[in-house]
Design a protein around this motif. Sequence first.
Motif, PDB file in Angstrom:
ATOM      1  N   ILE A 137       0.832  -1.204   0.000  1.00 31.04           N
ATOM      2  CA  ILE A 137       0.000   0.000   0.000  1.00 31.04           C
ATOM      3  C   ILE A 137       0.869   1.257   0.000  1.00 31.04           C
ATOM      4  O   ILE A 137       1.788   1.401   0.800  1.00 31.04           O
ATOM      5  CB  ILE A 137      -0.920   0.025   1.235  1.00 31.04           C
ATOM      6  CG1 ILE A 137      -1.898  -1.160   1.212  1.00 31.04           C
ATOM      7  CG2 ILE A 137      -1.694   1.348   1.301  1.00 31.04           C
ATOM      8  CD1 ILE A 137      -2.752  -1.264   2.456  1.00 31.04           C
TER       9      ILE A 137
ATOM     10  N   HIS B 139       0.078   5.410   0.158  1.00 31.41           N
ATOM     11  CA  HIS B 139      -1.017   6.359   0.373  1.00 31.41           C
ATOM     12  C   HIS B 139      -1.155   7.305  -0.804  1.00 31.41           C
ATOM     13  O   HIS B 139      -0.177   7.688  -1.441  1.00 31.41           O
ATOM     14  CB  HIS B 139      -0.780   7.149   1.673  1.00 31.41           C
ATOM     15  CG  HIS B 139       0.417   8.039   1.618  1.00 31.41           C
ATOM     16  ND1 HIS B 139       1.680   7.601   1.952  1.00 31.41           N
ATOM     17  CD2 HIS B 139       0.550   9.347   1.254  1.00 31.41           C
ATOM     18  CE1 HIS B 139       2.535   8.587   1.802  1.00 31.41           C
ATOM     19  NE2 HIS B 139       1.880   9.662   1.377  1.00 31.41           N
TER      20      HIS B 139
ATOM     21  N   ILE C  15      -3.942   3.759  -2.389  1.00 29.32           N
ATOM     22  CA  ILE C  15      -5.176   3.882  -1.625  1.00 29.32           C
ATOM     23  C   ILE C  15      -5.167   5.246  -0.938  1.00 29.32           C
ATOM     24  O   ILE C  15      -4.159   5.642  -0.346  1.00 29.32           O
ATOM     25  CB  ILE C  15      -5.315   2.761  -0.575  1.00 29.32           C
ATOM     26  CG1 ILE C  15      -5.312   1.383  -1.276  1.00 29.32           C
ATOM     27  CG2 ILE C  15      -6.568   2.941   0.258  1.00 29.32           C
ATOM     28  CD1 ILE C  15      -5.395   0.209  -0.322  1.00 29.32           C
ATOM     29  N   SER C  16      -6.269   5.949  -0.996  1.00 30.77           N
ATOM     30  CA  SER C  16      -6.313   7.297  -0.430  1.00 30.77           C
ATOM     31  C   SER C  16      -6.072   7.274   1.076  1.00 30.77           C
ATOM     32  O   SER C  16      -6.411   6.303   1.765  1.00 30.77           O
ATOM     33  CB  SER C  16      -7.672   7.945  -0.724  1.00 30.77           C
ATOM     34  OG  SER C  16      -8.688   7.365   0.079  1.00 30.77           O
TER      35      SER C  16
ATOM     36  N   PHE D 264      -9.277   6.703   3.033  1.00 31.27           N
ATOM     37  CA  PHE D 264      -9.708   5.308   3.110  1.00 31.27           C
ATOM     38  C   PHE D 264      -8.885   4.561   4.155  1.00 31.27           C
ATOM     39  O   PHE D 264      -9.433   3.804   4.973  1.00 31.27           O
ATOM     40  CB  PHE D 264      -9.550   4.638   1.743  1.00 31.27           C
ATOM     41  CG  PHE D 264     -10.220   3.295   1.643  1.00 31.27           C
ATOM     42  CD1 PHE D 264     -11.469   3.165   1.067  1.00 31.27           C
ATOM     43  CD2 PHE D 264      -9.593   2.149   2.128  1.00 31.27           C
ATOM     44  CE1 PHE D 264     -12.092   1.923   0.983  1.00 31.27           C
ATOM     45  CE2 PHE D 264     -10.203   0.909   2.052  1.00 31.27           C
ATOM     46  CZ  PHE D 264     -11.458   0.790   1.482  1.00 31.27           C
ATOM     47  N   LEU D 265      -7.586   4.781   4.168  1.00 27.43           N
ATOM     48  CA  LEU D 265      -6.717   4.120   5.140  1.00 27.43           C
ATOM     49  C   LEU D 265      -7.100   4.501   6.562  1.00 27.43           C
ATOM     50  O   LEU D 265      -7.176   3.646   7.454  1.00 27.43           O
ATOM     51  CB  LEU D 265      -5.253   4.484   4.874  1.00 27.43           C
ATOM     52  CG  LEU D 265      -4.665   3.981   3.546  1.00 27.43           C
ATOM     53  CD1 LEU D 265      -3.311   4.624   3.299  1.00 27.43           C
ATOM     54  CD2 LEU D 265      -4.538   2.469   3.547  1.00 27.43           C
TER      55      LEU D 265
ATOM     56  N   TYR E 295      -9.946   2.768   8.270  1.00 23.71           N
ATOM     57  CA  TYR E 295      -9.656   1.453   8.846  1.00 23.71           C
ATOM     58  C   TYR E 295      -8.807   1.539  10.100  1.00 23.71           C
ATOM     59  O   TYR E 295      -8.839   0.645  10.938  1.00 23.71           O
ATOM     60  CB  TYR E 295      -8.966   0.563   7.797  1.00 23.71           C
ATOM     61  CG  TYR E 295      -9.985  -0.222   7.012  1.00 23.71           C
ATOM     62  CD1 TYR E 295     -10.352  -1.505   7.386  1.00 23.71           C
ATOM     63  CD2 TYR E 295     -10.633   0.365   5.932  1.00 23.71           C
ATOM     64  CE1 TYR E 295     -11.316  -2.198   6.697  1.00 23.71           C
ATOM     65  CE2 TYR E 295     -11.594  -0.313   5.233  1.00 23.71           C
ATOM     66  CZ  TYR E 295     -11.940  -1.599   5.614  1.00 23.71           C
ATOM     67  OH  TYR E 295     -12.921  -2.274   4.930  1.00 23.71           O
TER      68      TYR E 295
ATOM     69  N   ILE F  53      -7.276  -4.339   4.345  1.00 20.08           N
ATOM     70  CA  ILE F  53      -7.524  -3.031   3.732  1.00 20.08           C
ATOM     71  C   ILE F  53      -7.536  -3.146   2.213  1.00 20.08           C
ATOM     72  O   ILE F  53      -8.402  -2.582   1.534  1.00 20.08           O
ATOM     73  CB  ILE F  53      -6.457  -2.014   4.194  1.00 20.08           C
ATOM     74  CG1 ILE F  53      -6.605  -1.729   5.691  1.00 20.08           C
ATOM     75  CG2 ILE F  53      -6.577  -0.712   3.399  1.00 20.08           C
ATOM     76  CD1 ILE F  53      -5.498  -0.874   6.269  1.00 20.08           C
ATOM     77  N   ILE F  54      -6.584  -3.893   1.658  1.00 20.34           N
ATOM     78  CA  ILE F  54      -6.501  -4.050   0.200  1.00 20.34           C
ATOM     79  C   ILE F  54      -7.750  -4.755  -0.338  1.00 20.34           C
ATOM     80  O   ILE F  54      -8.320  -4.361  -1.368  1.00 20.34           O
ATOM     81  CB  ILE F  54      -5.208  -4.815  -0.176  1.00 20.34           C
ATOM     82  CG1 ILE F  54      -3.985  -3.941   0.107  1.00 20.34           C
ATOM     83  CG2 ILE F  54      -5.251  -5.232  -1.651  1.00 20.34           C
ATOM     84  CD1 ILE F  54      -2.676  -4.689   0.086  1.00 20.34           C
TER      85      ILE F  54
ATOM     86  N   HIS G 291     -10.642  -2.328  -0.230  1.00 14.67           N
ATOM     87  CA  HIS G 291     -10.504  -1.306  -1.265  1.00 14.67           C
ATOM     88  C   HIS G 291     -10.852  -1.873  -2.630  1.00 14.67           C
ATOM     89  O   HIS G 291     -11.517  -1.211  -3.444  1.00 14.67           O
ATOM     90  CB  HIS G 291      -9.059  -0.768  -1.260  1.00 14.67           C
ATOM     91  CG  HIS G 291      -8.832   0.353  -2.208  1.00 14.67           C
ATOM     92  ND1 HIS G 291      -8.218   0.160  -3.438  1.00 14.67           N
ATOM     93  CD2 HIS G 291      -9.129   1.673  -2.140  1.00 14.67           C
ATOM     94  CE1 HIS G 291      -8.130   1.324  -4.066  1.00 14.67           C
ATOM     95  NE2 HIS G 291      -8.688   2.257  -3.295  1.00 14.67           N
ATOM     96  N   SER G 292     -10.427  -3.095  -2.895  1.00 17.62           N
ATOM     97  CA  SER G 292     -10.715  -3.731  -4.186  1.00 17.62           C
ATOM     98  C   SER G 292     -12.197  -3.953  -4.384  1.00 17.62           C
ATOM     99  O   SER G 292     -12.721  -3.869  -5.493  1.00 17.62           O
ATOM    100  CB  SER G 292      -9.979  -5.068  -4.289  1.00 17.62           C
ATOM    101  OG  SER G 292      -8.572  -4.878  -4.222  1.00 17.62           O
TER     102      SER G 292
ATOM    103  N   LYS H 239     -15.944   0.633   2.163  1.00 16.89           N
ATOM    104  CA  LYS H 239     -15.238   1.543   3.065  1.00 16.89           C
ATOM    105  C   LYS H 239     -15.803   1.385   4.465  1.00 16.89           C
ATOM    106  O   LYS H 239     -17.000   1.550   4.677  1.00 16.89           O
ATOM    107  CB  LYS H 239     -15.383   2.989   2.591  1.00 16.89           C
ATOM    108  CG  LYS H 239     -14.557   3.984   3.408  1.00 16.89           C
ATOM    109  CD  LYS H 239     -14.634   5.369   2.798  1.00 16.89           C
ATOM    110  CE  LYS H 239     -13.778   6.359   3.586  1.00 16.89           C
ATOM    111  NZ  LYS H 239     -13.821   7.715   3.002  1.00 16.89           N
TER     112      LYS H 239
END
Length: 336
Positions: A185, A187, A250-251, A254-255, A258, A325-326, A329-330, A334
């Motif tokens: 990941i 950012h 990933i923004s 979004f991170l 989590y 998280i991945i 996101h995929s 969210k």
Amino acid sequence: MKVLFIGGTGLISQAVSKLAAEKGIKLYLFNRGNRDGLVPEGAEIIVGDIRDKESAAAALDGYEFDVVVDWIAFTPEHVQTDIELFRGRTKQYIFISSASAYQKPLKHYIITEEGTPLENPYWQYSRDKIACEELLMKEYANAGFPATIVRPSFTYGDTMIPASLNSWPHPWSLVARMRKGLPIIVHGDGQSLWTMTHNSDFAKGFVGLLGQQSAIGEAYHITSDEVLTWDQIYDAIGAAAGVKPNLVHISSEFLISYDSELVGGLLGDKAVSAVFDNSKIKQLVPEFMATLPFAEGIKRTIEWFEAHPERCTEDEEWNKQMDKIIAAHSSGFKKG
């Protein structure tokens, strides 16, 4: 020159301790004596706990220094203790602040000591450092306390694999993940600008400040002049590890959804482009120049870890969090 380091065996300070000793400075390290293997030859250990003011005063009784540096002061309470312990007993007191104290978000991506305000609404760590600086500058203005402020940015060395997302207790986790071909990941879009500084380069600028009376009442950042995107940083780590990393963007928002603890480290620091104008430190320490590019420095780091296999440990919980998280996101999900 007699110099006291409170701490002196940490990631940044160990390189400064080594260079100071090499330059013939009479160096004292005040700490709990738990990391003797990182004490440079010629340095003297004063065993004590700076968090216990009375015992610290007893351990330091009778000493006076040309310079005192506190590497482990994080709150105004810590700094107040130092002021009371060292007022009248040192010609210069250096506080280690943080470049994360600079304004977030920045109005201009090039940071200067006088032109960039100190303001960080996202990270308590940074706000505490700002409060420490304010206390010291008040003591300097009102009582002549001989304070100098230094603001490191992201500084790494042999024992740290620097990234915006990695396991702090098990930094090899990132390299192991890269070598397994697992997604990494990054950012944002990976194109924001950042500065990585090797501790040996930081040490050159810092040691040049020791004993400089013209530095009293002033603040300095000490960083490399090399500017990299985060994609370039992760690619350099992968190249040092012998692989092409599989980067997933990933923004930060979004991170953070989590893991709310990422707010400080991302929005309060690494998600914001940071380019440092080092003119001020270079004017006072003309010999200072950061000469180790990140691509070379991170190779040294990887080699150090491979020479110490007991440090090549993985953080399974961190790996699981990255995978989770991945996957989310995929799928477009969210949290929250």
